[in-house]
Design an enzyme around this catalytic site. Sequence first.
Site, mmCIF file in Angstrom:
data_model
loop_
_atom_site.group_PDB
_atom_site.id
_atom_site.type_symbol
_atom_site.label_atom_id
_atom_site.label_comp_id
_atom_site.label_asym_id
_atom_site.label_seq_id
_atom_site.Cartn_x
_atom_site.Cartn_y
_atom_site.Cartn_z
ATOM 1 N N HIS A 80 7.004 1.598 -1.330
ATOM 2 C CA HIS A 80 8.349 0.801 -1.209
ATOM 3 C C HIS A 80 8.437 0.073 -2.480
ATOM 4 O O HIS A 80 9.503 0.103 -2.853
ATOM 5 C CB HIS A 80 7.943 0.093 0.293
ATOM 6 N N SER A 102 0.641 -1.415 -0.090
ATOM 7 C CA SER A 102 -0.062 0.082 -0.055
ATOM 8 C C SER A 102 0.934 1.239 0.037
ATOM 9 O O SER A 102 0.300 2.405 0.250
ATOM 10 C CB SER A 102 -0.985 0.026 1.234
ATOM 11 N N ARG A 148 3.679 -16.565 -12.103
ATOM 12 C CA ARG A 148 5.099 -16.710 -12.769
ATOM 13 C C ARG A 148 6.206 -17.425 -12.215
ATOM 14 O O ARG A 148 7.223 -17.750 -12.803
ATOM 15 C CB ARG A 148 5.737 -15.193 -12.643
HETATM 16 O O1 INI Z 1 12.117 -8.969 -1.544
HETATM 17 C C1 INI Z 1 11.245 -8.423 -1.152
HETATM 18 N N1 INI Z 1 11.586 -7.321 -0.036
HETATM 19 C C2 INI Z 1 10.701 -6.435 0.416
HETATM 20 N N2 INI Z 1 11.133 -5.494 1.411
HETATM 21 C C3 INI Z 1 12.542 -5.726 2.023
HETATM 22 C C4 INI Z 1 13.579 -4.998 1.479
HETATM 23 O O2 INI Z 1 14.036 -5.744 0.282
HETATM 24 C C5 INI Z 1 14.707 -5.068 2.280
HETATM 25 O O3 INI Z 1 15.337 -6.521 2.791
HETATM 26 C C6 INI Z 1 14.747 -4.152 3.513
HETATM 27 O O4 INI Z 1 13.885 -2.801 2.994
HETATM 28 C C7 INI Z 1 15.739 -3.940 4.487
HETATM 29 O O5 INI Z 1 16.977 -3.289 3.702
HETATM 30 C C8 INI Z 1 9.669 -6.446 -0.080
HETATM 31 N N3 INI Z 1 8.524 -5.422 0.238
HETATM 32 O O6 INI Z 1 8.821 -4.493 1.195
HETATM 33 O O7 INI Z 1 7.201 -5.762 0.063
HETATM 34 C C9 INI Z 1 9.156 -7.354 -0.976
HETATM 35 O O8 INI Z 1 8.031 -7.423 -1.542
HETATM 36 N N4 INI Z 1 9.954 -8.330 -1.362
#
Ligand code: INI
Length: 166
Positions: free
Chosen positions: A98, A95, A137
């Site tokens: 990010h 939402s 996928r």
């Molecule tokens: O691999 C993912 N990381 C995600 N967040 C974590 C990010 O990659 C880092 O590990 C974190 O921000 C710490 O650096 C995701 N979301 O936030 O939705 C996601 O969907 N997939």
Amino acid sequence: MAVKGLGKPDQVYDGSKIRVGIIHARWNRVIIDALVKGAIERMASLGVEENNIIIETVPGSYELPWGTKRFVDRQAKLGKPLDVVIPIGVLIKGSTMHFEYISDSTTHALMNLQEKVDMPVIFGLLTCMTEEQALARAGIDEAHSMHNHGEDWGAAAVEMAVKFGK
Ligand SMILES: O=c1[nH]c(NC[C@H](O)[C@H](O)[C@H](O)CO)c([N+](=O)[O-])c(=O)[nH]1
């Protein structure tokens, strides 16, 4: 007539002499595991030996670029250099913004990494608007509506390593 998707390879490439690194994020693990399995199975079908597929993990997709660089460097230091590396991550829109920021920054970083590590870095990042898109996928949605994209990444890894290897 199906237009979209990976076309047939111009030849079958022999993966028996290459060493492949798979580095995967641990977010959305069920989907990740299916993608990794698909990549490994396809590479095995192209002759890549099991002990020549080295697997590493990072917390999330955002850590893939740095983790991949260090992974490649470490394997070289161990005297077991990689010929190609497949970073795998699954980003699913939430939402907030990010998703957009990680998708865009990680994609550019992985593309640019190829120059730094002087080897193919296969693009194994799923950037999906919904969980259903991601499941499809990875070939694990109920309808099995799509093939496992991990297989394409495994095939691309073998082709790029064999065709353009050092
Ligand atoms: O691999 C993912 N990381 C995600 N967040 C974590 C990010 O990659 C880092 O590990 C974190 O921000 C710490 O650096 C995701 N979301 O936030 O939705 C996601 O969907 N997939």
